[in-house]
Scaffold this motif. Structure first.
Motif, PDB file in Angstrom:
ATOM      1  N   LYS A   1      -9.626   6.434   5.448  1.00  0.00           N
ATOM      2  CA  LYS A   1      -8.221   5.948   5.124  1.00  0.00           C
ATOM      3  C   LYS A   1      -7.539   6.135   4.287  1.00  0.00           C
ATOM      4  CE  LYS A   1      -7.108   2.463   1.518  1.00  0.00           C
ATOM      5  NZ  LYS A   1      -7.594   0.655   2.187  1.00  0.00           N
ATOM      6  N   TYR A   2      -7.332   7.634   4.497  1.00  0.00           N
ATOM      7  CA  TYR A   2      -6.079   8.038   3.911  1.00  0.00           C
ATOM      8  C   TYR A   2      -6.602   9.388   4.571  1.00  0.00           C
ATOM      9  CZ  TYR A   2      -6.190   5.703  -0.107  1.00  0.00           C
ATOM     10  OH  TYR A   2      -6.250   4.836  -1.663  1.00  0.00           O
TER      11      TYR A   2
ATOM     12  N   LEU B   1     -13.448   1.782  -2.518  1.00  0.00           N
ATOM     13  CA  LEU B   1     -13.544   3.293  -2.112  1.00  0.00           C
ATOM     14  C   LEU B   1     -14.437   3.579  -2.782  1.00  0.00           C
ATOM     15  CD1 LEU B   1     -10.274   4.622  -1.035  1.00  0.00           C
ATOM     16  CD2 LEU B   1     -12.525   4.207   0.749  1.00  0.00           C
TER      17      LEU B   1
ATOM     18  N   ASN C   1      -7.281   2.580  -6.021  1.00  0.00           N
ATOM     19  CA  ASN C   1      -8.084   1.834  -4.901  1.00  0.00           C
ATOM     20  C   ASN C   1      -9.432   1.919  -5.492  1.00  0.00           C
ATOM     21  OD1 ASN C   1      -8.994   0.873  -2.909  1.00  0.00           O
ATOM     22  ND2 ASN C   1      -8.163   1.900  -1.777  1.00  0.00           N
TER      23      ASN C   1
ATOM     24  N   VAL D   1      -1.883   6.147   4.825  1.00  0.00           N
ATOM     25  CA  VAL D   1      -3.214   5.262   4.531  1.00  0.00           C
ATOM     26  C   VAL D   1      -3.062   4.068   5.425  1.00  0.00           C
ATOM     27  CG1 VAL D   1      -3.664   3.180   2.330  1.00  0.00           C
ATOM     28  CG2 VAL D   1      -1.983   5.165   2.122  1.00  0.00           C
ATOM     29  N   ASP D   2      -4.408   3.781   5.998  1.00  0.00           N
ATOM     30  CA  ASP D   2      -4.808   2.700   6.858  1.00  0.00           C
ATOM     31  C   ASP D   2      -4.052   3.500   7.880  1.00  0.00           C
ATOM     32  OD1 ASP D   2      -6.783   2.009   5.923  1.00  0.00           O
ATOM     33  OD2 ASP D   2      -5.728   0.425   4.697  1.00  0.00           O
TER      34      ASP D   2
ATOM     35  N   THR E   1      -6.621   7.629  -6.276  1.00  0.00           N
ATOM     36  CA  THR E   1      -8.454   6.700  -6.232  1.00  0.00           C
ATOM     37  C   THR E   1      -9.043   7.493  -7.302  1.00  0.00           C
ATOM     38  OG1 THR E   1      -9.051   9.282  -4.789  1.00  0.00           O
ATOM     39  CG2 THR E   1      -8.407   7.677  -3.976  1.00  0.00           C
TER      40      THR E   1
END
Length: 305
Positions: free
Chosen positions: A93-94, A7, A4, A105-106, A210
């Protein structure tokens, strides 16, 4: 799943919640005179009653930290229990729930991670029903207040601690060990958890996703030990299961405070470390991130020294 890139993922901070960052009234351990006690912010209610707190200073630190790094609440709580907490700052977010069994996740559990976890448990551990039968056969109703199954993954007993027989938890741990389960006593709760079900495994997956260059962590119990060992630097309070057993490691700092003031100090130190430039060497976790999917024989077993 791809990394992702939306972030700021240079620093990932994975922290346990209960008795590490947030505290019930019984766990606050406020030893100073009442006029000097810190102002508290309630983060959780249950059945219309306040349940968990942080200091106002800790709330401000957590808000700033969540805006400058990837902050990942990492808890043994079920998804429902985690959902009761209203952390200050931006929504993470996590999040990691059920001791690594669910990677949110979200706010939604990742199905690929769920499959990975359940496959490993099925291949490496005795069935949950076998463990529950043993608990029912050996635990005395005189001191067992409740039995709970969490997310169909692990089981815990809520006990009357003063009536718990000496050595019973150790005997349970010895029985569980060859069956692929680990045992942890935390306050009034005795947890029996499959060995592959670890917080560090879920955090390693987030490092893979990430691309985090630094991993910081915090926790207070034996179920957090694998996470603290895997991080680049970690903190524990001066209370809890790890403190009671004298557990430590080279990269783990024990803050001198206990209770809610320990949570504040841990956040202060995490903030200071997160502000440092990223190291030139890869994170300890990044160097050992497994390929996605089952990995028989590589379970991240909590240390029980």
């Amino acid at each position: 799943m791809n990394v992702n890139t939306d972030l700021n993922a240079n620093c990932l901070i994975a922290s346990d919640l209960d008795r590490t960052l947030i505290y019930s009234a019984a766990a606050l351990h406020l030893t100073m005179p009442d006029p000097e006690a810190p102002r508290l912010l309630c983060l959780e209610t249950h059945k219309h009653k306040p349940l968990s707190y942080v200091t106002e200073t800790a709330a401000g630190l957590l808000t700033a930290l969540a805006r400058s790094a990837v902050f990942v609440p990492t808890t043994t709580r079920t998804r429902e229990q985690y959902g009761r907490i209203r952390l200050p700052g931006p929504a993470p977010k996590y999040a990691i729930c059920a001791n690594g069994g669910h990677l949110l996740v979200d706010g939604v559990s990742d199905p690929d991670w769920q499959r990975t976890v359940t496959t490993r448990i099925a291949g490496e551990c005795a069935p949950l029903d076998e463990v529950r039968r043993h608990l029912r056969a050996t635990a005395d109703p005189a001191w067992v207040l409740k039995e709970r199954v969490a997310e169909k993954l692990f089981v815990y007993l809520v006990v009357e601690r003063g009536l718990l027989p000496d050595g019973w938890t150790e005997e349970l741990a010895a029985w569980a060990e060859p069956r692929g389960w680990t045992v942890s006593l935390q306050g009034r709760k005795i947890y029996a958890v499959p060995k592959p079900l670890t917080k560090s495994a879920a955090v390693r997956e987030l490092v893979r996703r990430t691309g985090a260059e630094t991993v910081l962590a915090a926790g207070d119990s034996l179920l957090d030990a694998d996470l603290l060992l895997a991080a680049d630097h970690a903190f524990r309070p001066s209370h809890g299961e790890l403190a009671e057993t004298g557990w430590t490691a080279a990269q783990v700092t024990a803050v001198p405070q206990s209770g809610v003031m320990a949570g504040e100090e841990i956040l202060r130190r995490l903030t200071a470390l997160a502000a440092r430039p990223s190291p030139t060497m890869p994170s300890r976790m990044a160097a050992t991130v497994p390929a996605p999917g089952p990995a028989p024989g590589t379970a991240d077993t909590p240390v029980t020294t």
